[in-house]
Design an enzyme around this catalytic site. Structure first.
Site, PDB file in Angstrom:
ATOM      1  N   VAL A  63       0.863  -1.177   0.000  1.00 21.23           N
ATOM      2  CA  VAL A  63       0.000   0.000   0.000  1.00 21.23           C
ATOM      3  C   VAL A  63       0.900   1.227   0.000  1.00 21.23           C
ATOM      4  O   VAL A  63       2.087   1.134   0.307  1.00 21.23           O
ATOM      5  CB  VAL A  63      -0.952   0.035   1.230  1.00 21.23           C
ATOM      6  N   SER A  64       0.322   2.362  -0.338  1.00 18.12           N
ATOM      7  CA  SER A  64       1.135   3.574  -0.492  1.00 18.12           C
ATOM      8  C   SER A  64       1.413   4.310   0.809  1.00 18.12           C
ATOM      9  O   SER A  64       2.464   4.926   0.967  1.00 18.12           O
ATOM     10  CB  SER A  64       0.453   4.539  -1.471  1.00 18.12           C
ATOM     11  N   SER A  65       0.477   4.267   1.750  1.00 22.24           N
ATOM     12  CA  SER A  65       0.646   5.052   2.982  1.00 22.24           C
ATOM     13  C   SER A  65       0.217   4.278   4.212  1.00 22.24           C
ATOM     14  O   SER A  65      -0.505   3.279   4.127  1.00 22.24           O
ATOM     15  CB  SER A  65      -0.168   6.353   2.880  1.00 22.24           C
ATOM     16  N   ASP A 171       0.377   7.856  -5.894  1.00 18.42           N
ATOM     17  CA  ASP A 171       1.693   7.226  -5.772  1.00 18.42           C
ATOM     18  C   ASP A 171       2.807   8.200  -6.141  1.00 18.42           C
ATOM     19  O   ASP A 171       3.864   8.231  -5.511  1.00 18.42           O
ATOM     20  CB  ASP A 171       1.777   5.985  -6.665  1.00 18.42           C
TER      21      ASP A 171
END
Length: 202
Positions: A63-65, A171
């Site tokens: 996941v990005s965050s 992203d």
């Protein structure tokens, strides 16, 4: 003697068409060429089925965050259940909380080591962009050159163009904000949230 089409063999052996073609080229499996296609004898299929070893799989989720941590856990759980249903042997579970543009991801680096050392035969991911935002084909070719197949559960076509664009933009923001402010900076988090809210409002 019955001859099977390549597609039939992939279903029986639980491997990709690319893998079967690679085996034919390497002489691992005997096949007859009929026009542009191959036909595999039944006894060859039975031979491979008898000596078949369960795939050693590396699960990779990203996941990005950090506020998507629950999504990461759901990804991992889904991947584990999927592998179990396929009879795959999960050798390693790797995760990253980072942009798909980041080439220095810890989990990704570990994955490369597993591929290069031959410790896994397959990498399972939910979507292509979990592994990388851009250049998936290059990674796939590299993994294939080490005898490792990437299995993507969901087709990217299931995502709407709008959703893909939003994810790509987030992203990119995550990647550049991390470089500008630092990975754990409050400024980075505020910028990410501001962009996410702006995209949601549109």
């Amino acid at each position: 003697m019955r001859l099977y089409r390549t597609g039939e063999v992939t279903k029986k052996l639980g491997v990709s068409t690319m893998t079967v073609r690679r085996w034919i080229k390497a002489g691992k499996i005997k096949a007859y060429q009929v026009g542009k296609e191959f036909r595999i004898p039944e006894n060859e299929v039975l031979r491979l089925l008898e000596g078949k070893v369960p795939d050693k799989v590396a699960i990779y989720a990203r996941v990005s965050s950090r506020d998507q941590k629950e999504d990461l856990e759901r990804q991992v759980e889904y991947l584990k259940n999927y592998c179990s249903s396929k009879g795959y042997q999960v050798a390693k579970i790797l995760t990253d909380i980072s942009s798909g543009l980041n080439e220095n991801r810890k989990g990704l680096k570990q994955l490369f080591k597993l591929v290069e050392s031959g410790e896994v035969t397959k990498v399972v991911i939910t979507y292509k962009d979990r592994l990388t935002r851009f250049g998936f084909k290059y990674l796939e070719q590299y993994f294939n050159s080490h005898g490792v197949e990437i299995e993507v559960i969901f087709d990217d076509e299931e995502k709407t163009p709008e959703k893909e664009l939003v994810e790509d933009l987030l992203d990119i923001v995550t990647s550049f904000a991390g470089k500008l402010y630092g990975a754990r900076s409050h400024k980075k988090k505020r910028l990410f949230e501001a962009v996410k809210n702006a995209l949601r409002d549109d």
